[in-house]
Write a protein that holds these residues in place. Structure first.
Motif, PDB file in Angstrom:
ATOM      1  N   GLY A 249       0.880  -1.172  -0.033  1.00  0.00           N
ATOM      2  CA  GLY A 249      -0.099  -0.300   0.014  1.00  0.00           C
ATOM      3  C   GLY A 249       0.922   1.297   0.172  1.00  0.00           C
ATOM      4  N   SER A 250       0.304   2.614  -0.429  1.00  0.00           N
ATOM      5  CA  SER A 250       1.020   3.585  -0.531  1.00  0.00           C
ATOM      6  C   SER A 250       0.574   4.401   0.743  1.00  0.00           C
ATOM      7  CB  SER A 250       0.356   4.525  -1.799  1.00  0.00           C
ATOM      8  OG  SER A 250       1.095   3.940  -3.076  1.00  0.00           O
ATOM      9  N   LEU A 251       1.264   4.992   1.431  1.00  0.00           N
ATOM     10  CA  LEU A 251       1.195   5.523   2.457  1.00  0.00           C
ATOM     11  C   LEU A 251       1.753   6.954   2.631  1.00  0.00           C
ATOM     12  CD1 LEU A 251       2.059   2.965   5.215  1.00  0.00           C
ATOM     13  CD2 LEU A 251      -0.168   3.324   4.245  1.00  0.00           C
ATOM     14  N   PHE A 252       0.859   8.143   3.461  1.00  0.00           N
ATOM     15  CA  PHE A 252       1.585   9.039   3.885  1.00  0.00           C
ATOM     16  C   PHE A 252       1.627   8.745   5.564  1.00  0.00           C
ATOM     17  CE2 PHE A 252      -0.868  11.193   0.580  1.00  0.00           C
ATOM     18  CZ  PHE A 252       0.162  11.956  -0.160  1.00  0.00           C
TER      19      PHE A 252
ATOM     20  N   LEU B 119      10.936   0.385 -11.098  1.00  0.00           N
ATOM     21  CA  LEU B 119      10.873   0.684  -9.906  1.00  0.00           C
ATOM     22  C   LEU B 119       9.635  -0.003  -8.899  1.00  0.00           C
ATOM     23  CD1 LEU B 119      11.278   4.664  -9.406  1.00  0.00           C
ATOM     24  CD2 LEU B 119      12.644   2.768  -8.504  1.00  0.00           C
ATOM     25  N   GLN B 120       9.691  -0.448  -7.770  1.00  0.00           N
ATOM     26  CA  GLN B 120       8.537  -0.972  -7.096  1.00  0.00           C
ATOM     27  C   GLN B 120       8.343  -0.191  -5.883  1.00  0.00           C
ATOM     28  OE1 GLN B 120       9.625  -4.792  -5.631  1.00  0.00           O
ATOM     29  NE2 GLN B 120      10.442  -5.328  -7.547  1.00  0.00           N
ATOM     30  N   MET B 121       9.235   0.745  -5.442  1.00  0.00           N
ATOM     31  CA  MET B 121       8.941   1.724  -4.453  1.00  0.00           C
ATOM     32  C   MET B 121       9.522   3.085  -4.526  1.00  0.00           C
ATOM     33  SD  MET B 121      10.095  -0.766  -1.197  1.00  0.00           S
ATOM     34  CE  MET B 121       9.289  -0.357   0.047  1.00  0.00           C
ATOM     35  N   CYS B 122       8.748   4.339  -4.413  1.00  0.00           N
ATOM     36  CA  CYS B 122       9.129   5.541  -4.465  1.00  0.00           C
ATOM     37  C   CYS B 122       9.007   6.356  -3.233  1.00  0.00           C
ATOM     38  CB  CYS B 122       8.408   6.298  -5.728  1.00  0.00           C
ATOM     39  SG  CYS B 122       9.241   7.943  -6.049  1.00  0.00           S
ATOM     40  N   ILE B 123      10.012   6.687  -2.647  1.00  0.00           N
ATOM     41  CA  ILE B 123      10.015   7.120  -1.073  1.00  0.00           C
ATOM     42  C   ILE B 123      10.379   8.475  -0.958  1.00  0.00           C
ATOM     43  CG2 ILE B 123      10.432   6.763   1.398  1.00  0.00           C
ATOM     44  CD1 ILE B 123      10.880   3.761   0.338  1.00  0.00           C
TER      45      ILE B 123
ATOM     46  N   GLN C  34       4.685   1.623  -5.639  1.00  0.00           N
ATOM     47  CA  GLN C  34       4.374   2.066  -4.218  1.00  0.00           C
ATOM     48  C   GLN C  34       4.967   3.247  -3.951  1.00  0.00           C
ATOM     49  OE1 GLN C  34       5.866  -0.745  -1.432  1.00  0.00           O
ATOM     50  NE2 GLN C  34       3.949  -0.255   0.291  1.00  0.00           N
ATOM     51  N   TYR C  35       4.112   4.127  -3.326  1.00  0.00           N
ATOM     52  CA  TYR C  35       4.700   5.594  -2.828  1.00  0.00           C
ATOM     53  C   TYR C  35       4.365   5.660  -1.249  1.00  0.00           C
ATOM     54  CZ  TYR C  35       4.431   6.899  -7.749  1.00  0.00           C
ATOM     55  OH  TYR C  35       4.720   6.597  -8.982  1.00  0.00           O
ATOM     56  N   LEU C  36       5.613   6.112  -0.536  1.00  0.00           N
ATOM     57  CA  LEU C  36       5.661   6.334   0.664  1.00  0.00           C
ATOM     58  C   LEU C  36       6.276   7.646   1.047  1.00  0.00           C
ATOM     59  CD1 LEU C  36       7.154   3.038   1.674  1.00  0.00           C
ATOM     60  CD2 LEU C  36       4.773   3.245   1.642  1.00  0.00           C
ATOM     61  N   VAL C  37       5.530   8.553   1.575  1.00  0.00           N
ATOM     62  CA  VAL C  37       6.072   9.594   2.142  1.00  0.00           C
ATOM     63  C   VAL C  37       5.925  10.029   3.598  1.00  0.00           C
ATOM     64  CG1 VAL C  37       5.389  12.262   1.852  1.00  0.00           C
ATOM     65  CG2 VAL C  37       4.985  10.869  -0.049  1.00  0.00           C
ATOM     66  N   PHE C  38       7.245  10.066   4.243  1.00  0.00           N
ATOM     67  CA  PHE C  38       7.471  10.393   5.461  1.00  0.00           C
ATOM     68  C   PHE C  38       7.468  11.868   5.737  1.00  0.00           C
ATOM     69  CE2 PHE C  38       8.382   6.097   4.365  1.00  0.00           C
ATOM     70  CZ  PHE C  38       8.196   5.286   5.662  1.00  0.00           C
ATOM     71  N   SER C  39       6.843  12.083   6.935  1.00  0.00           N
ATOM     72  CA  SER C  39       6.921  13.990   7.166  1.00  0.00           C
ATOM     73  C   SER C  39       6.555  13.812   8.778  1.00  0.00           C
ATOM     74  CB  SER C  39       5.888  14.419   6.190  1.00  0.00           C
ATOM     75  OG  SER C  39       5.902  15.869   6.668  1.00  0.00           O
ATOM     76  N   ASP C  40       6.856  15.026   9.247  1.00  0.00           N
ATOM     77  CA  ASP C  40       6.284  15.487  10.469  1.00  0.00           C
ATOM     78  C   ASP C  40       5.048  15.905  10.596  1.00  0.00           C
ATOM     79  OD1 ASP C  40       9.071  14.751  11.017  1.00  0.00           O
ATOM     80  OD2 ASP C  40       9.712  17.090  11.504  1.00  0.00           O
ATOM     81  N   ALA C  41       4.568  16.377   9.532  1.00  0.00           N
ATOM     82  CA  ALA C  41       3.113  16.919   9.516  1.00  0.00           C
ATOM     83  C   ALA C  41       2.727  16.890   8.068  1.00  0.00           C
ATOM     84  CB  ALA C  41       3.263  18.457   9.972  1.00  0.00           C
TER      85      ALA C  41
ATOM     86  N   ASN D 242      -4.989   6.512  -3.777  1.00  0.00           N
ATOM     87  CA  ASN D 242      -5.446   5.431  -3.046  1.00  0.00           C
ATOM     88  C   ASN D 242      -4.560   5.190  -1.738  1.00  0.00           C
ATOM     89  OD1 ASN D 242      -3.025   4.427  -4.153  1.00  0.00           O
ATOM     90  ND2 ASN D 242      -3.851   2.552  -4.795  1.00  0.00           N
ATOM     91  N   ALA D 243      -3.587   6.243  -1.437  1.00  0.00           N
ATOM     92  CA  ALA D 243      -2.908   6.181  -0.191  1.00  0.00           C
ATOM     93  C   ALA D 243      -3.584   6.487   0.824  1.00  0.00           C
ATOM     94  CB  ALA D 243      -1.738   7.276  -0.326  1.00  0.00           C
TER      95      ALA D 243
END
Length: 203
Positions: free
Chosen positions: A37-40, A143-147, A174-181, A196-197
């Motif tokens: 799954g793609s996630l924020f 590419l399988q993962m873009c972060i 799959q997109y993954l975005v990591f953030s403090d906010a 669909n994230a």
């Protein structure tokens, strides 16, 4: 709860670094990431976001495969790229995964040549990645993962636009975005390649 369903070299490396069970953030996201799954991922500094990226990528890719990268991680600058690569190398011991850093201060022709030799994980600053791509210096078709690590940097120096261009050039990923906010500008991505994230928040 101990780490489950992770490859043995990674499990051994985690234990050698005193990490025997997932923390609160990792319990919330590792299975979701493993499921594709793609996630924020919105969590405060010090919550384990970077370690979660490393664990997830190594566990998903497992071993070297062909020449084109399967994971792309955007970072803010050269030092962040080098620090993240060092962390990957620590936790990827016992695997043959190849990690490569692409940043603005390095000779671009040399980077093209080095990428041509093959890599599994590319850690890159947005502007340099796009320059290499438009020079046909990197194949993003596998590419399988873009972060995006620590995504706050996106909103300086046109980095948001640079990263937004990348999904236009790749297929299913799959997109993954990591953030403090969660920034309102992320809604543009929700309307396009991250429609669909899930949003996972840790207070």
């Amino acid at each position: 709860m101990l780490f489950k369903k992770i490859i043995e070299p990674l499990k051994d490396n985690l234990e050698q670094h005193g990490i025997k069970e997932p923390n609160q953030l990792q319990k919330a996201i590792l299975s979701k990431i493993k499921g594709g799954g793609s996630l924020f991922v919105i969590a405060p500094e010090g919550s384990g976001k970077t370690t979660s990226i490393v664990i997830s990528v190594i566990n998903k890719l497992k071993a070297a495969f062909e020449d084109a990268p399967r994971a792309l991680i955007f970072v803010k600058d050269k030092q962040t790229a080098l620090d993240l690569a060092a962390l990957f190398n620590n936790f990827a011991r016992g695997t043959d995964l190849r990690i490569y850093c692409a940043y603005d201060e390095h000779n671009i022709e040399l980077q093209r040549e080095e990428l041509y030799l093959g890599t599994d994980i590319v850690i890159a600053t947005p502007k340099r990645l796009n320059k290499i791509f438009y020079l046909n210096g990197i194949n993003l078709n596998k590419l399988q993962m873009c972060i995006v690590e620590d995504a706050e940097f996106l909103f300086r120096n046109n980095n948001f636009a640079e990263v937004t261009r990348t999904p236009e050039s790749i297929g299913k990923c799959q997109y993954l975005v990591f953030s403090d906010a969660f920034d309102a500008r992320f809604e543009r991505w929700q309307d396009s390649f991250m429609y669909n994230a899930q949003i996972v928040k840790l207070n």
